[in-house]
Design an enzyme around this catalytic site. Structure first.
Site, mmCIF file in Angstrom:
data_model
loop_
_atom_site.group_PDB
_atom_site.id
_atom_site.type_symbol
_atom_site.label_atom_id
_atom_site.label_comp_id
_atom_site.label_asym_id
_atom_site.label_seq_id
_atom_site.Cartn_x
_atom_site.Cartn_y
_atom_site.Cartn_z
ATOM 1 N N CYS A 1 49.215 64.096 8.148
ATOM 2 C CA CYS A 1 48.580 64.333 6.855
ATOM 3 C C CYS A 1 49.091 65.674 6.342
ATOM 4 C CB CYS A 1 47.073 64.382 7.057
ATOM 5 S SG CYS A 1 46.210 65.192 5.724
ATOM 6 N N LEU B 1 40.544 31.884 49.369
ATOM 7 C CA LEU B 1 39.227 32.488 49.561
ATOM 8 C C LEU B 1 38.420 32.403 48.276
ATOM 9 C CD1 LEU B 1 40.269 35.795 51.369
ATOM 10 C CD2 LEU B 1 39.148 33.813 52.400
ATOM 11 N N SER C 1 42.903 37.378 34.792
ATOM 12 C CA SER C 1 41.459 37.240 34.579
ATOM 13 C C SER C 1 41.157 36.027 33.696
ATOM 14 C CB SER C 1 40.901 38.504 33.950
ATOM 15 O OG SER C 1 41.630 38.817 32.804
ATOM 16 N N GLU C 2 42.052 35.771 32.719
ATOM 17 C CA GLU C 2 41.864 34.606 31.849
ATOM 18 C C GLU C 2 41.994 33.325 32.667
ATOM 19 O OE1 GLU C 2 42.295 37.291 29.990
ATOM 20 O OE2 GLU C 2 40.664 36.454 28.826
ATOM 21 N N CYS D 1 46.424 60.079 3.484
ATOM 22 C CA CYS D 1 45.507 60.361 4.594
ATOM 23 C C CYS D 1 44.184 59.618 4.378
ATOM 24 C CB CYS D 1 45.273 61.871 4.662
ATOM 25 S SG CYS D 1 43.967 62.333 5.791
ATOM 26 N N ARG E 1 52.454 29.098 51.128
ATOM 27 C CA ARG E 1 51.202 28.331 51.071
ATOM 28 C C ARG E 1 51.382 27.055 50.253
ATOM 29 N NH1 ARG E 1 45.660 31.189 50.274
ATOM 30 N NH2 ARG E 1 46.572 32.131 48.436
HETATM 31 O O1 I6G Z 1 44.356 34.767 50.803
HETATM 32 C C1 I6G Z 1 43.931 35.528 51.800
HETATM 33 C C2 I6G Z 1 44.170 36.868 51.785
HETATM 34 C C3 I6G Z 1 43.728 37.657 52.813
HETATM 35 C C4 I6G Z 1 43.240 34.932 52.872
HETATM 36 C C5 I6G Z 1 42.791 35.739 53.922
HETATM 37 C C6 I6G Z 1 43.045 37.123 53.867
HETATM 38 O O2 I6G Z 1 42.601 37.851 54.860
HETATM 39 C C7 I6G Z 1 42.809 39.242 54.799
HETATM 40 N N1 I6G Z 1 42.128 35.207 54.944
HETATM 41 C C8 I6G Z 1 41.923 33.885 54.944
HETATM 42 C C9 I6G Z 1 41.162 33.313 56.082
HETATM 43 C C10 I6G Z 1 42.358 33.079 53.924
HETATM 44 N N2 I6G Z 1 43.018 33.597 52.896
HETATM 45 C C11 I6G Z 1 42.123 31.635 53.928
#
Ligand code: I6G
Length: 709
Positions: A463, A120, A71-72, A445, A175
């Site tokens: 305590c 995404l 999250s950071e 305590c 990727r």
């Molecule tokens: O990173 C991703 C996870 C899951 C995705 C994805 C996805 O579909 C269930 N779909 C796309 C089109 C992209 N990344 C680019």
């Protein structure tokens, strides 16, 4: 559709009602100081964020040793995205925003993707999801408005691209930075559910399938258990474990790791008859891939319902997910909507609120529980985790503080999953303030100032104030009046706590002074005169009791009903019990070293003596205890349990022999059992006896004992 791992009942039902309307937005990053007007200041802010992101990327993706919570990291990324969107002319050429995730390791061959493997965008809230769908609509013609969407699980793993030539698996590439990834073909071949031959795609010259490699939760736990046993490195989470496994140069190591592949799209080679994402996934399932639970939805409300149903089922899924994915279902519309620079406009991830976040531990307070246990409570800089704001976190006990090596002022990771109580999972020692000091267990305590003890064999400090300590008084009061103790029928818990809160009753002795406060009971507690009379009569009646009940009612730790009865029997009167030495106490059946010490200390605490004196002065009394004269039997005071088949006699006979020697024979084992007589095929009782350290006596030894050798 083949789906070998997903639970079969994972299909949410549609509803037409809106389910939530969340107004808070957890996805908002902390606001950025934008008052700096000069370009130099903006560039400096960008550079700081870029450096932090790069450091994290290296630690996370290359070294497998993260230095920030996800999250950071997301917040840093969002801060940089915001800056870049506001000042597009100042975007730095090495900004990691246009890269996605992983960094290739040099030992693997680098492969350029035929088309970039993008990531995404994210939304975290229903309103943001609606905005995403509105933006999609804005880009479509009137006739195309309100398109159908497809939703899937967002698996928390590693995105990879697989290539098949005429049905034969030929290549797997990570990727990487989105443009170029690593060739992990050899490792991918070892993934059990990854098809190496697709008979139904034998006529497709090139099929490119993209999806996620994950390590299922069960396999991850097994792997870490094994690592612990072998003193190897344990992985922080299944995603790191999956990443680490795919990056092994030796495929036999990858082969030993429990990995799985889930397909989520076809990038090249999809049959032209397939026109939607849902149909593409169905086809992928049909030709042999595992795919996630898919749902076609029409509007934001249905999307929300799917999302919530996934949250409900999340814990039961075999793998970790960090949200859902929503995609425009029509592949033609996807093409038309195309991409922003780094992500598709037709899809986004609807992610779960962060379950682990970092925040500062501002202080450590000590709280006194109802039975005197002293527990450390962490006071946090309030932070939203798992969808709720958390400002307190339990640190369990002093040992936990030492194990975590945590101090006030430290940055900590706080984890909260589902309804689970938030806890500190990590302390970021590298960020410790220079002036922090180690935590000490309080010696007195915090509520009553009585000495605090931490017995050697216990995790919790306590305590010693007992009945004197206000934090313990309420629980002591409830116990004191309970049916098996003083049995003050008519003085229910609700009234009692009310009296306590109004200061009418502090110690158990004050109960016997309530007759002096009848007016207050009527005005403060709004009790009717009749009710007050009933309470006073019940209190009066309780004054006549037994010594055993009285001892039990005092609520001495370790002294349950049976021990109280044994103590009453052993000592006959209260004064003898109160002045008994530890050695004398140890002669009582059922009383071991710990209980003896607790009883001894209880009767040495001045506040307890005061309360007992007040009770007696108020008229609490009991009949003289008729002490049973010891039979002098060899097994007097002992409790035995019999299990398994005996050869020399029936179990009933063995029982009679033990009883004749003074032992009690019980059906179940507990820590108080003296011995287990174990015949042949002794089952779970044997295991329990071993676990509890109860002596196990074989048949021969037993025969010798009863003189039938
Ligand atoms: O990173 C991703 C996870 C899951 C995705 C994805 C996805 O579909 C269930 N779909 C796309 C089109 C992209 N990344 C680019």
């Amino acid at each position: 559709m083949t789906n070998p791992i997903l639970p079969t009942d994972f299909q949410p039902t549609p509803s037409s009602e809106p389910t939530t309307d969340k107004s808070t937005n957890v996805s908002n990053p902390p606001s950025i100081a934008t008052d700096a007007t000069s370009n130099a200041a903006i560039i400096a802010q960008m550079r700081t964020l870029i450096d932090a992101l790069k450091t994290h990327n290296n630690a996370y993706y290359v070294l497998d040793n993260p230095i920030l919570e996800d999250s950071e990291y997301d917040q840093l990324r969002l801060s940089l995205i915001e800056l870049e969107e506001e000042y597009p002319d100042l975007v730095q050429s090495d900004s990691p925003i246009n890269q996605v995730g992983d960094m290739p390791l040099s030992a693997f061959t680098q492969v350029t993707h035929d088309t970039p493997m993008l990531s995404l965008g994210n939304v975290f809230e229903y309103d943001d999801l609606r905005d995403f769908m509105r933006r999609v609509n804005d880009r479509l013609s009137v006739a195309q408005q309100s398109p159908e969407y497809e939703m899937e699980l967002k698996l928390d793993g590693l995105a990879v691209s697989l290539k098949y030539e005429y049905g034969k698996f030929v290549q797997a590439v990570t990727r990487g930075d989105g443009q170029t990834g690593e060739d992990i073909t050899q490792n991918a071949k070892t993934i059990r559910n990854l098809p190496l031959w697709l008979a139904d795609a034998a006529d497709i010259a090139l099929l490119e399938v993209r999806g996620e490699v994950v390590m299922p939760k069960a396999g991850f736990e097994r792997l870490n258990r094994l690592a612990l046993e072998n003193d190897d490195k344990v992985f922080a989470n299944p995603r790191n474990a999956a990443a680490g496994s795919l990056r092994q140069l030796d495929p036999s190591i990858a082969a030993s790791r429990p990995l799985a592949f889930y397909a989520y799209s076809v990038n090249q080679g999809l049959p032209e008859t397939i026109e939607t994402q849902s149909a593409a996934l169905a086809w992928l399932g049909d030709i042999g891939f595992s795919v996630s639970a898919v749902r076609v939805i029409q509007n934001p409300r249905e999307a929300q319902e799917y999302y919530e149903s996934v949250i409900d089922k999340r814990a039961q899924l075999p793998f970790e997910i960090d949200g859902t994915v929503i995609k425009v279902n029509s592949l033609a519309l996807q093409q038309q909507l195309s991409f922003l620079s780094r992500e598709p406009r037709w899809a986004t991830a609807y992610k779960f609120p962060a379950e682990t976040v970092m925040t500062r531990l501002q202080a450590i307070d000590w709280q006194v529980g109802r039975t005197g246990q002293i527990t450390p409570v962490g006071k946090l800089e309030p932070v939203k985790v798992g969808g709720v704001t958390v400002s307190n976190v339990t640190l369990h006990n002093f040992g936990e503080i030492q194990r975590l090596d945590v101090r006030a002022g430290d940055m900590v990771s706080v984890h909260r999953a589902g309804d689970v109580i938030p806890k500190v999972t990590r302390v970021w020692h590298g960020q410790r303030p220079a002036d922090s000091v180690p935590v000490m267990l309080p010696s007195t305590c915090p509520v009553c100032d009585s000495p605090v003890v931490l017995p050697d064999d216990e995790a919790l400090a306590r305590c010693t104030g007992g009945l004197f300590c206000p934090a313990q008084q309420q629980e002591a009061l409830i116990h004191f009046v309970s049916r098996r103790a003083m049995d003050i029928d008519g003085l229910g818990e609700r009234w009692l706590i009310g009296f306590f809160n109004h200061g009418l009753v502090k110690t158990v002795a004050d109960i016997y002074q309530l007759h002096n406060h009848q007016e207050e009971l009527i005005t403060l507690e709004k009790l009717g005169e009749k009710s007050v009379q009933n309470i006073i009569s019940a209190i009066e009646a309780s004054k006549q009791t037994t010594l055993a009940r009285f001892i039990y009612a005092l609520g001495i730790r370790g002294v349950g009903e049976t021990t109280a009865q044994n103590l009453a029997q052993q000592f006959g009167d209260l004064d003898t019990l109160m002045s008994a030495s530890i050695e004398k106490l140890l002669l009582t059946p059922d009383v071991g070293a710990i209980t003896a010490e607790l009883v001894y200390k209880f009767f040495r605490a001045p506040h307890n003596i005061e309360v007992i004196t007040a009770l007696r002065e108020a008229g609490v009394h009991w009949d003289k205890v008729e002490q049973k004269v010891s039979t002098g039997q060899p097994l007097d005071g002992q409790t035995w349990v019999i299990t398994g088949a005996l050869h020399s006699m029936a179990r009933d006979e063995a029982k009679a022999k033990l009883q004749a020697l003074g032992a009690k024979v019980s059906g179940s084992i507990s820590a108080k059992t003296t011995a287990l007589l174990a015949g042949e095929k002794a089952g779970s009782k044997m295991a329990k006896a071993e676990k509890l350290g109860v002596k196990v006596v074989g048949e021969e030894e037993f025969l010798a004992l009863v003189g039938e050798e």
